[in-house]
Design a protein around this motif. Structure first.
Motif, PDB file in Angstrom:
ATOM      1  N   TYR A 127       0.816  -1.209   0.000  1.00 22.82           N
ATOM      2  CA  TYR A 127       0.000   0.000   0.000  1.00 22.82           C
ATOM      3  C   TYR A 127       0.854   1.265   0.000  1.00 22.82           C
ATOM      4  CZ  TYR A 127       0.928   0.313   5.060  1.00 22.82           C
ATOM      5  OH  TYR A 127       1.533   0.420   6.292  1.00 22.82           O
ATOM      6  N   PHE A 128       2.184   1.111   0.016  1.00 24.49           N
ATOM      7  CA  PHE A 128       3.062   2.274  -0.020  1.00 24.49           C
ATOM      8  C   PHE A 128       4.437   1.839  -0.513  1.00 24.49           C
ATOM      9  CE2 PHE A 128       5.735   5.713   1.477  1.00 24.49           C
ATOM     10  CZ  PHE A 128       4.923   6.828   1.351  1.00 24.49           C
ATOM     11  N   TYR A 129       5.007   2.628  -1.441  1.00 28.89           N
ATOM     12  CA  TYR A 129       6.319   2.305  -1.992  1.00 28.89           C
ATOM     13  C   TYR A 129       7.328   3.387  -1.596  1.00 28.89           C
ATOM     14  CZ  TYR A 129       3.946  -1.171  -4.849  1.00 28.89           C
ATOM     15  OH  TYR A 129       3.213  -2.258  -5.264  1.00 28.89           O
ATOM     16  N   ASP A 130       8.483   2.939  -1.113  1.00 30.46           N
ATOM     17  CA  ASP A 130       9.469   3.868  -0.586  1.00 30.46           C
ATOM     18  C   ASP A 130      10.867   3.346  -0.889  1.00 30.46           C
ATOM     19  OD1 ASP A 130      10.399   6.110   0.683  1.00 30.46           O
ATOM     20  OD2 ASP A 130       9.486   5.673   2.616  1.00 30.46           O
ATOM     21  N   GLY A 131      11.875   4.079  -0.424  1.00 31.08           N
ATOM     22  CA  GLY A 131      13.252   3.662  -0.564  1.00 31.08           C
ATOM     23  C   GLY A 131      14.094   4.285   0.530  1.00 31.08           C
ATOM     24  N   HIS A 132      15.171   3.618   0.898  1.00 31.47           N
ATOM     25  CA  HIS A 132      16.036   4.082   1.978  1.00 31.47           C
ATOM     26  C   HIS A 132      16.802   5.338   1.561  1.00 31.47           C
ATOM     27  CE1 HIS A 132      18.770   3.530   5.479  1.00 31.47           C
ATOM     28  NE2 HIS A 132      19.667   4.069   4.671  1.00 31.47           N
ATOM     29  N   GLY A 133      16.868   6.306   2.493  1.00 30.54           N
ATOM     30  CA  GLY A 133      17.601   7.536   2.231  1.00 30.54           C
ATOM     31  C   GLY A 133      18.292   8.034   3.490  1.00 30.54           C
ATOM     32  N   PHE A 134      18.901   9.198   3.382  1.00 34.41           N
ATOM     33  CA  PHE A 134      19.619   9.800   4.506  1.00 34.41           C
ATOM     34  C   PHE A 134      19.263  11.287   4.605  1.00 34.41           C
ATOM     35  CE2 PHE A 134      22.153   6.175   3.207  1.00 34.41           C
ATOM     36  CZ  PHE A 134      22.471   5.572   4.418  1.00 34.41           C
ATOM     37  N   MET A 135      19.163  11.772   5.848  1.00 28.40           N
ATOM     38  CA  MET A 135      18.909  13.180   6.099  1.00 28.40           C
ATOM     39  C   MET A 135      20.084  13.776   6.860  1.00 28.40           C
ATOM     40  SD  MET A 135      15.500  15.036   7.643  1.00 28.40           S
ATOM     41  CE  MET A 135      15.552  14.292   9.277  1.00 28.40           C
ATOM     42  N   VAL A 136      20.500  14.981   6.458  1.00 30.84           N
ATOM     43  CA  VAL A 136      21.627  15.673   7.078  1.00 30.84           C
ATOM     44  C   VAL A 136      21.228  17.129   7.307  1.00 30.84           C
ATOM     45  CG1 VAL A 136      23.335  14.173   5.980  1.00 30.84           C
ATOM     46  CG2 VAL A 136      22.644  16.295   4.845  1.00 30.84           C
ATOM     47  N   ARG A 137      22.033  17.831   8.079  1.00 28.61           N
ATOM     48  CA  ARG A 137      21.817  19.266   8.236  1.00 28.61           C
ATOM     49  C   ARG A 137      22.046  19.974   6.886  1.00 28.61           C
ATOM     50  NH1 ARG A 137      21.026  21.496  13.075  1.00 28.61           N
ATOM     51  NH2 ARG A 137      21.345  20.151  14.906  1.00 28.61           N
ATOM     52  N   ALA A 138      21.219  20.955   6.598  1.00 27.39           N
ATOM     53  CA  ALA A 138      21.302  21.651   5.323  1.00 27.39           C
ATOM     54  C   ALA A 138      22.637  22.356   5.135  1.00 27.39           C
ATOM     55  CB  ALA A 138      20.149  22.636   5.194  1.00 27.39           C
ATOM     56  N   ASN A 139      23.264  22.758   6.244  1.00 26.98           N
ATOM     57  CA  ASN A 139      24.532  23.480   6.154  1.00 26.98           C
ATOM     58  C   ASN A 139      25.748  22.577   6.328  1.00 26.98           C
ATOM     59  OD1 ASN A 139      24.468  22.889   8.866  1.00 26.98           O
ATOM     60  ND2 ASN A 139      24.487  25.019   9.574  1.00 26.98           N
ATOM     61  N   SER A 140      25.531  21.253   6.211  1.00 23.71           N
ATOM     62  CA  SER A 140      26.621  20.300   6.451  1.00 23.71           C
ATOM     63  C   SER A 140      27.613  20.242   5.290  1.00 23.71           C
ATOM     64  CB  SER A 140      26.058  18.900   6.689  1.00 23.71           C
ATOM     65  OG  SER A 140      25.440  18.405   5.506  1.00 23.71           O
ATOM     66  N   GLY A 141      27.202  20.689   4.132  1.00 12.95           N
ATOM     67  CA  GLY A 141      28.051  20.577   2.958  1.00 12.95           C
ATOM     68  C   GLY A 141      27.985  19.230   2.271  1.00 12.95           C
ATOM     69  N   VAL A 142      27.218  18.282   2.839  1.00 14.87           N
ATOM     70  CA  VAL A 142      27.085  16.945   2.257  1.00 14.87           C
ATOM     71  C   VAL A 142      26.102  17.008   1.088  1.00 14.87           C
ATOM     72  CG1 VAL A 142      26.315  14.584   2.668  1.00 14.87           C
ATOM     73  CG2 VAL A 142      27.643  15.786   4.414  1.00 14.87           C
ATOM     74  N   GLN A 143      26.539  16.581  -0.087  1.00 14.01           N
ATOM     75  CA  GLN A 143      25.700  16.584  -1.282  1.00 14.01           C
ATOM     76  C   GLN A 143      25.253  15.179  -1.679  1.00 14.01           C
ATOM     77  OE1 GLN A 143      24.701  19.471  -2.775  1.00 14.01           O
ATOM     78  NE2 GLN A 143      25.779  20.497  -1.090  1.00 14.01           N
ATOM     79  N   ARG A 144      26.043  14.190  -1.270  1.00 14.19           N
ATOM     80  CA  ARG A 144      25.712  12.808  -1.588  1.00 14.19           C
ATOM     81  C   ARG A 144      26.258  11.924  -0.470  1.00 14.19           C
ATOM     82  NH1 ARG A 144      29.969  10.950  -6.303  1.00 14.19           N
ATOM     83  NH2 ARG A 144      31.882  11.686  -5.253  1.00 14.19           N
ATOM     84  N   GLY A 328       4.511  10.468  -6.288  1.00 11.49           N
ATOM     85  CA  GLY A 328       5.527   9.672  -6.971  1.00 11.49           C
ATOM     86  C   GLY A 328       5.058   8.251  -7.231  1.00 11.49           C
ATOM     87  N   PRO A 329       5.798   7.237  -6.743  1.00 13.98           N
ATOM     88  CA  PRO A 329       5.412   5.842  -6.995  1.00 13.98           C
ATOM     89  C   PRO A 329       4.106   5.455  -6.321  1.00 13.98           C
ATOM     90  CG  PRO A 329       7.176   5.931  -5.390  1.00 13.98           C
ATOM     91  CD  PRO A 329       7.024   7.321  -5.926  1.00 13.98           C
ATOM     92  N   ASN A 330       3.636   6.270  -5.382  1.00 11.67           N
ATOM     93  CA  ASN A 330       2.386   5.958  -4.686  1.00 11.67           C
ATOM     94  C   ASN A 330       1.170   6.547  -5.387  1.00 11.67           C
ATOM     95  OD1 ASN A 330       3.461   4.456  -2.347  1.00 11.67           O
ATOM     96  ND2 ASN A 330       4.564   6.372  -2.029  1.00 11.67           N
ATOM     97  N   ASN A 331       1.346   6.848  -6.655  1.00 19.59           N
ATOM     98  CA  ASN A 331       0.226   7.240  -7.490  1.00 19.59           C
ATOM     99  C   ASN A 331      -0.351   5.994  -8.163  1.00 19.59           C
ATOM    100  OD1 ASN A 331      -1.538   9.097  -8.796  1.00 19.59           O
ATOM    101  ND2 ASN A 331       0.164  10.564  -8.929  1.00 19.59           N
ATOM    102  N   LEU A 332      -1.554   6.135  -8.728  1.00 14.97           N
ATOM    103  CA  LEU A 332      -2.127   5.036  -9.482  1.00 14.97           C
ATOM    104  C   LEU A 332      -1.269   4.717 -10.710  1.00 14.97           C
ATOM    105  CD1 LEU A 332      -5.928   5.971  -9.490  1.00 14.97           C
ATOM    106  CD2 LEU A 332      -4.751   4.360  -7.985  1.00 14.97           C
ATOM    107  N   HIS A 333      -1.319   3.478 -11.155  1.00 14.45           N
ATOM    108  CA  HIS A 333      -0.549   3.075 -12.333  1.00 14.45           C
ATOM    109  C   HIS A 333      -0.952   3.886 -13.558  1.00 14.45           C
ATOM    110  CE1 HIS A 333      -3.743   0.614 -14.414  1.00 14.45           C
ATOM    111  NE2 HIS A 333      -4.282   0.762 -13.223  1.00 14.45           N
TER     112      HIS A 333
END
Length: 345
Positions: A127-144, A328-333
């Motif tokens: 009933y829901f499609y997702d994927g693993h991600g990461f969250m960081v502080r916006a000012n951390s300088g981390v882009q990937r 996104g992926p949780n829309n109808l086909h």
């Protein structure tokens, strides 16, 4: 004589198959019987993540998983209030279900092969499609994520995210330091306090956590995704009727959106519909409910209580909510998503 013999054999086979199907239909459902005897549904939910399951300022649980629990109660009792919410941590959720403490899990739980084959449980329908991600502080300088070498990462115990994070960093030969918590709110607090450089979990839950932060704009969810995380309800093995109820209830909420049936128009549509598929869905003809040992209006009652899938999504985590997560992926086909209800006939 040979032809008569073949006809007789075929007739006997048909009778056997019909008898077997009838016997299977009449097999009792221990879970449904227990729910009806208790007068309420025990629904396992998350301990707290915005968009899926979180108490509001009045202490009333709100979220996509919460509404799915309420809708299932409506399908069984024609009363969405006949449900008891039981918050469970990631590490205890499957044990609690297996022990009978809850009747069903609607709790951000990914379908995986080993969970389905080794826990004595069954996942039902995505009933829901997702994927693993990461969250960081916006000012951390981390882009990937590759920029996080040596980072301290908050993770939730007993989730697929622990393994996904470890597997990915190992694959790129980069070191990190895990800090494991039992609950999402604990990890979020540690992240806000600076104990972790990043929080790794499913992107939808990161969006929920970010919306609950004092200053959501201080946090960035990195765009990369590292896994497939299709959420489904879980039930115990061995109760086929209950499995069918939860499965086809999930599809009914999706099917309602496909057919344009909403909470507001369900009553009028039921009264005027001529489309056979719509008439079956809304219980004008009774065969779907009969096959599940529910009232003919089971899906209609659920839709009137909580609406169709699109209504649930927009109300709990759509772009006009604090979570603000595009479908996104949780829309109808039919709209480029992955949601697809199996034929209800």
């Amino acid at each position: 004589m040979i032809k008569r013999g073949l006809v007789a054999a075929f007739a006997a086979l048909c009778a056997t198959v019909a008898g077997t199907a009838s016997a299977q239909t009449n097999i009792p459902s221990p879970t449904l019987d227990a729910v009806r005897a208790r007068g309420s549904l025990n629904c396992g939910i998350n301990t707290g993540v915005a968009g899926f399951a979180l108490p509001d300022s009045r202490g009333v649980w709100q979220g996509l998983d919460i509404d799915l629990c309420r809708g299932l109660a409506a399908a069984i009792f024609n009363d969405p209030a006949k449900v008891r919410f039981i918050p469970l941590s990631s590490s205890t959720r499957f044990t609690a279900l297996g022990a009978g403490e809850v009747d069903v899990l609607f709790r951000t739980s990914t379908q995986t092969m080993l969970r389905d084959t080794t826990l004595g449980l069954r996942h039902v329908a995505a009933y829901f499609y997702d994927g693993h991600g990461f969250m960081v502080r916006a000012n951390s300088g981390v882009q990937r994520v590759r920029d996080m070498g040596g980072a301290t990462i908050c993770l939730i115990q007993g989730t697929t995210n622990e393994q996904v994070t470890a597997d990915y960093f190992r694959s790129i030969n980069v070191q990190f330091q895990p800090v494991v918590f039992e609950r999402t709110d604990q990890a979020a607090a540690a992240l806000a306090a600076g104990r972790c450089d990043s929080f790794g979990t499913d992107a939808s839950q990161l969006a929920g956590v970010r919306s609950s932060m004092p200053n959501p704009r201080d946090w960035t969810i990195l765009p990369e995704r590292f896994s497939k995380e299709p959420y489904a309800a879980y039930v115990r093995r061995g109760d086929d009727n209950w499995f069918d109820i939860v499965r086809w209830y999930t599809y009914a909420i999706i099917e309602a959106e496909e057919q344009g049936v909403t909470r507001a128009n369900a009553e009028e549509t039921r009264r005027t519909a001529v489309n056979p598929n719509t008439r079956r869905l809304l219980g004008v003809t009774p065969e779907l409910g009969q096959s599940l040992k529910l009232d003919a209006a089971w899906a209609y009652n659920a839709i009137r209580a909580i609406g169709n899938y699109g209504e649930l999504y927009e109300r709990t985590m759509g772009e006009d909510t604090p979570v603000a997560l595009p479908r996104g992926p949780n829309n109808l086909h039919t709209n480029g998503g992955l949601l697809y209800a199996l034929p209800m006939r």
